[in-house]
Design an enzyme around this catalytic site. Structure first.
Site, PDB file in Angstrom:
ATOM      1  N   HIS A  44       0.830  -1.201   0.000  1.00  0.00           N
ATOM      2  CA  HIS A  44       0.000   0.000   0.000  1.00  0.00           C
ATOM      3  C   HIS A  44       0.874   1.266   0.000  1.00  0.00           C
ATOM      4  O   HIS A  44       2.020   1.226   0.464  1.00  0.00           O
ATOM      5  CB  HIS A  44      -0.882   0.048   1.263  1.00  0.00           C
ATOM      6  CG  HIS A  44      -2.046  -0.892   1.247  1.00  0.00           C
ATOM      7  ND1 HIS A  44      -2.352  -1.713   2.314  1.00  0.00           N
ATOM      8  CD2 HIS A  44      -2.998  -1.139   0.305  1.00  0.00           C
ATOM      9  CE1 HIS A  44      -3.444  -2.416   2.022  1.00  0.00           C
ATOM     10  NE2 HIS A  44      -3.850  -2.092   0.812  1.00  0.00           N
ATOM     11  N   CYS A  79      -2.897   0.177   9.583  1.00  0.00           N
ATOM     12  CA  CYS A  79      -3.863  -0.837   9.129  1.00  0.00           C
ATOM     13  C   CYS A  79      -4.855  -1.221  10.226  1.00  0.00           C
ATOM     14  O   CYS A  79      -5.960  -1.693   9.939  1.00  0.00           O
ATOM     15  CB  CYS A  79      -3.124  -2.099   8.692  1.00  0.00           C
ATOM     16  SG  CYS A  79      -1.723  -1.807   7.610  1.00  0.00           S
TER      17      CYS A  79
HETATM   18  N1  GLY Z   1      -2.541  -9.002   4.749  1.00  0.00           N
HETATM   19  C1  GLY Z   1      -3.037  -7.725   4.486  1.00  0.00           C
HETATM   20  C2  GLY Z   1      -3.430  -7.560   3.081  1.00  0.00           C
HETATM   21  O1  GLY Z   1      -2.787  -8.158   2.233  1.00  0.00           O
HETATM   22  O2  GLY Z   1      -4.340  -6.879   2.758  1.00  0.00           O
END
Ligand code: GLY
Length: 296
Positions: free
Chosen positions: A201, A288
């Site tokens: 991300h 997250c």
């Molecule tokens: N494990 C977090 C994701 O890949 O979205």
């Protein structure tokens, strides 16, 4: 600090016609003592599920230990509460192994929330699960709905002056364009940027530390996407520490990165190190684990 952008958002809410000029105002201009990008009254988290061992990961470095992850999660929530936040803890969702990473399900802004459309097929349903919890707290909740649109919260960095969204394997141009249309009436400008190749991300590689300061890996800041901000570089070899959160008066950062810790502390921020060894096995980090917001 002086953030006239906040005035722009307030004017937009009242129906006052807000022009492009407000986008040119300097960041960090906090005329009302508000900083909506890092001061929050609320957070939402979700307990990790036993199915976390089936969580997505770019490279398999072993399965996370649920008990250790839960202990880290408890410390994370306690730290948010210590800053004065009300933390809503949602129960584990075993059907969704990655559901502890709630940030990917929504974007929370002062005026309302936007439900995302995660690009990972196994995570699409997580957004639907989050929607009622945000509707209970916000007067306005809208959603990314186009079948062509994919966007995850981990690719979105909200600053006082704009919303940066990184294209990635999880977030596409259609998702970014739909988000831009949804938040424009609330006075927000979206800027499309790029997540470095091989990085999950956009915020895997950067964090907002205050209204004008961004902590970033060099591989990301080298793209020039943070032009006009003050950038603090992550020390070489500690790229995994780039995902932190500024939450009220504290910066929460993953434990085990002493040079990054010292760099942030030397820059004048109060910080707290939180264990992240288990989430890191699933490419997860500080941002997250929560949705952070001040509901209207
Ligand atoms: N494990 C977090 C994701 O890949 O979205």
């Amino acid at each position: 600090m002086c953030n006239l952008t906040v005035l722009g958002h307030w004017l937009a809410r009242t129906g006052f016609p807000v022009g492009d000029g407000l986008a040119l105002l300097p960041a960090g201009c906090d005329i009302f003592g508000m900083s909506f990008s890092f001061r929050f009254t609320h957070a939402i988290t979700r307990r990790p599920a036993a199915s976390i061992t089936r969580g997505l990961r770019a490279v398999d470095t072993g399965n996370p230990d649920l008990a250790v992850m839960q202990a880290h999660h408890d410390a994370y929530i306690a730290t948010l509460r210590e800053t004065g936040a009300k933390v809503v803890e949602l129960p584990a969702l075993d059907a969704y192994p990655d559901s502890v990473f709630v940030e990917d399900t929504a974007l929370c802004l002062p005026q309302g929330a936007v439900i995302m459309r995660p690009g990972a097929p196994s995570r699409l349903g997580e957004a639907t699960e989050m929607a009622p919890h945000l509707r209970a707290l916000y007067a306005q909740v809208v959603a990314i709905t186009s079948a062509d649109s994919f966007i995850e919260g981990g690719d979105i960095l909200v600053t006082e002056r704009e919303i940066l969204v990184g294209r990635s394997a999880r977030t596409n141009a259609a998702g970014i364009a739909e988000l831009a249309r949804l938040v424009a009436p609330w006075g927000h400008t979206v800027r499309e940027v790029h997540t470095p190749p091989g990085v999950l991300h956009f915020k895997t590689d950067c964090s907002l530390l205050d209204a004008e300061t961004i902590l970033s890996t060099r591989r990301l800041s080298a793209s020039g996407c943070f032009h006009g901000y003050r950038v603090i570089d992550i020390p070489e070899g500690e790229e995994a520490a780039a995902n932190t959160i500024r939450f009220n008066d504290l910066v929460l950062m993953p434990a085990g990165f002493p040079r990054t810790r010292d760099t942030i502390a030397t820059a004048g921020f109060n910080l707290r190190e939180i264990g992240n060894s288990e989430c890191a096995k699933l490419d997860g980090g500080m941002s997250c684990l929560s949705l952070r917001f001040t509901p209207t």
